[in-house]
Design an enzyme around this catalytic site. Structure first.
Site, mmCIF file in Angstrom:
data_model
loop_
_atom_site.group_PDB
_atom_site.id
_atom_site.type_symbol
_atom_site.label_atom_id
_atom_site.label_comp_id
_atom_site.label_asym_id
_atom_site.label_seq_id
_atom_site.Cartn_x
_atom_site.Cartn_y
_atom_site.Cartn_z
ATOM 1 N N ASN A 227 45.914 -47.510 -50.847
ATOM 2 C CA ASN A 227 46.906 -46.470 -51.153
ATOM 3 C C ASN A 227 46.647 -45.273 -50.245
ATOM 4 O OD1 ASN A 227 44.978 -44.584 -52.493
ATOM 5 N ND2 ASN A 227 44.806 -46.294 -53.937
ATOM 6 N N ASP A 298 44.784 -50.477 -58.650
ATOM 7 C CA ASP A 298 44.911 -51.151 -59.941
ATOM 8 C C ASP A 298 44.899 -52.670 -59.788
ATOM 9 O OD1 ASP A 298 45.097 -48.904 -61.667
ATOM 10 O OD2 ASP A 298 47.101 -48.518 -60.889
ATOM 11 N N LYS A 364 42.198 -43.530 -72.121
ATOM 12 C CA LYS A 364 41.030 -43.832 -71.293
ATOM 13 C C LYS A 364 39.789 -43.035 -71.728
ATOM 14 C CE LYS A 364 43.441 -45.283 -67.092
ATOM 15 N NZ LYS A 364 43.243 -45.453 -65.649
#
Ligand code: CTP
Length: 425
Positions: A227, A298, A364
């Site tokens: 990314n 991810d 999370k």
């Protein structure tokens, strides 16, 4: 509560008119990264070399440029900054300001603030070699030294007049070292009372783990899934935490940045799995804070091809099968639990930023989340500036301005310190 004694001194940076004024921009940045609060005043001559706006953006405070508020600056009380400061740094210090300081002349904003300031002063002279050796300057230097003014430099090197000689302003890093020495010697009582939760006192000695950058998920020996994260925010946070006295370990995905000086530990990793393992190990060694700024991929390719995939084999179209990576915050961090660990994560959201980031924080198990909308003006990938919203269990704690990442990093640490101290009260 943070005691007054733990506050980091406030620095008034006085910039006078010399070509070295541009180096003072780096100095302002370094001081901010080191956790100092910095305000700036400039002589008119200095504003010909660097604009006040540069310092305003770097420090987040208006820059005082004249006594009467007629030019770029607001009509600041002309001694307000002198009252605020614990330490004055003059960089560059011209022959002119040395002469004025030696003889008590206060005829513009910088010399006026200087005369109104009773505390310690550090000068970083910068001038032509003949001016530096002139008997008038030598005499002024003697007067100032005898009154306890501190000096750093000048060094030898290329001067703006084209000669190589003594008179060159010390490098910003050297000035920072001199500032630190002076700041260490300041009596606690001389330190500012507000900004009590300033980063320095809170972060001193804390073990902080920062993750930064992207992860690369290999497809074959020459291709990978990645990314656009540059790692600058994480590196800025690591650097600011070092400046604030923390013992910082940085775990970094592949980036082109140089790790900041003074790290307690550094691990370069490539994949999300590598990063997950490194975070787990660091947790087992013992950390107080985890700042998870890495943009962890991810997904990763289901298969890694040990040889380069050739296009004549792949054909006209190519579907790449991906599978989920471990979620470091959600799945790895909870398997290495220990008391008192504070977890800070990041969220990149383009819709319902606060709502979605709050859900992510909860899901999370983070104490705090820094949410950012990359599509907003003054933020996002590749942008010099960045804007974040800090969210805790009770909702929004702080919304930052759009700031250079180095400045923002210092503010984030300060906000986290304040928020955490409130929680602990
Ligand atoms: N993160 C993590 N492990 C992953 C992915 C992300 O620990 N495999 C961390 C990031 O470092 C960040 C936080 O989780 O601090 C949020 O990451 P983000 O990618 O925004 O959240 P996701 O839960 O992956 O949600 P989505 O991409 O769907 O928005």
């Amino acid at each position: 509560m943070a005691a007054q004694a733990t506050a980091n001194p406030r620095i008034l940076l006085l910039v006078t008119g010399g070509i070295a004024a541009y180096k003072s921009c780096f100095l302002a940045r370094l001081l901010m990264q080191a956790g100092f609060s910095v305000k700036v005043a400039m002589t008119e001559a200095a504003t010909r070399f660097v604009t006040p706006m540069t310092f305003q953006v770097l420090t987040g405070h208006p820059v005082a440029t004249d006594l009467w508020g007629e030019r770029q600056s607001d009509a600041l009380d002309h001694v307000e900054y002198a009252r605020w400061a614990d330490l004055v740094v003059i960089a560059p210090a011209t022959a002119d300001i040395m002469a004025k300081a030696a003889h008590g002349i206060a005829d513009e904003i910088v010399s006026t603030m200087l005369l109104a300031f009773p505390g310690p002063v550090l000068m970083a002279p910068a001038m032509n070699d003949n001016m530096w050796r002139h008997l008038a300057t030598v005499a002024n230097l003697e007067i100032l030294t005898s009154r306890g003014v501190h000096f750093v430099g000048p060094g030898s090197g290329w001067l703006a007049c084209g000669t190589v000689d003594e008179g060159r302003m010390s490098e910003p890093e050297e000035i920072l070292t001199a500032v630190r020495k002076l700041a260490d010697g300041l009596p606690a009582a001389a330190m500012s009372a507000d900004d009590a939760a300033t980063a320095s006192g809170f972060w001193a000695g804390k073990r902080v783990l920062v993750t930064a950058g992207p992860t690369h998920e290999p497809i074959d020996p020459v291709r990978y899934v990645a990314n656009r994260s540059s790692g600058t925010m994480g590196y800025a946070l690591a650097s600011a935490a070092i400046g604030a006295g923390a013992a910082v370990t940085l775990i970094s995905g592949p980036v082109v940045l140089t790790p900041p000086r003074g790290l307690a530990g550094f691990r370069a990793v490539e994949t999300a799995a590598d990063m997950a393992a490194a975070v787990g190990e660091a947790q087992d060694d013992g950390i107080d804070w985890l700042i998870m700024s890495a943009a962890v991929a991810d997904f990763k390719p289901v298969n890694f091809a040990p040889g380069k995939l050739k296009k004549d084999v792949l054909g006209d179209g190519w579907s790449l099968a991906l599978t989920r990576n471990p979620d470091i915050l959600g799945e790895v961090v909870p398997t290495h639990p220990h008391d008192g660990l504070r977890v800070v994560g990041f969220a990149l959201e383009t819709d319902d930023m606060v709502g979605r980031a709050s859900v992510k924080r909860e899901a999370k198990g983070m104490d705090y989340i820094l949410a950012n909308d990359p599509t907003a003006a003054g933020s996002g990938f590749g942008s010099e500036n960045h804007q974040v919203t800090l969210i805790g269990g009770d909702g929004i704690i702080w919304e930052s301005a759009s700031l250079p990442k180095e400045v923002l990093a210092g503010e984030i640490l300060q906000q986290l310190a304040q928020a955490d101290q409130k929680t602990g009260e």
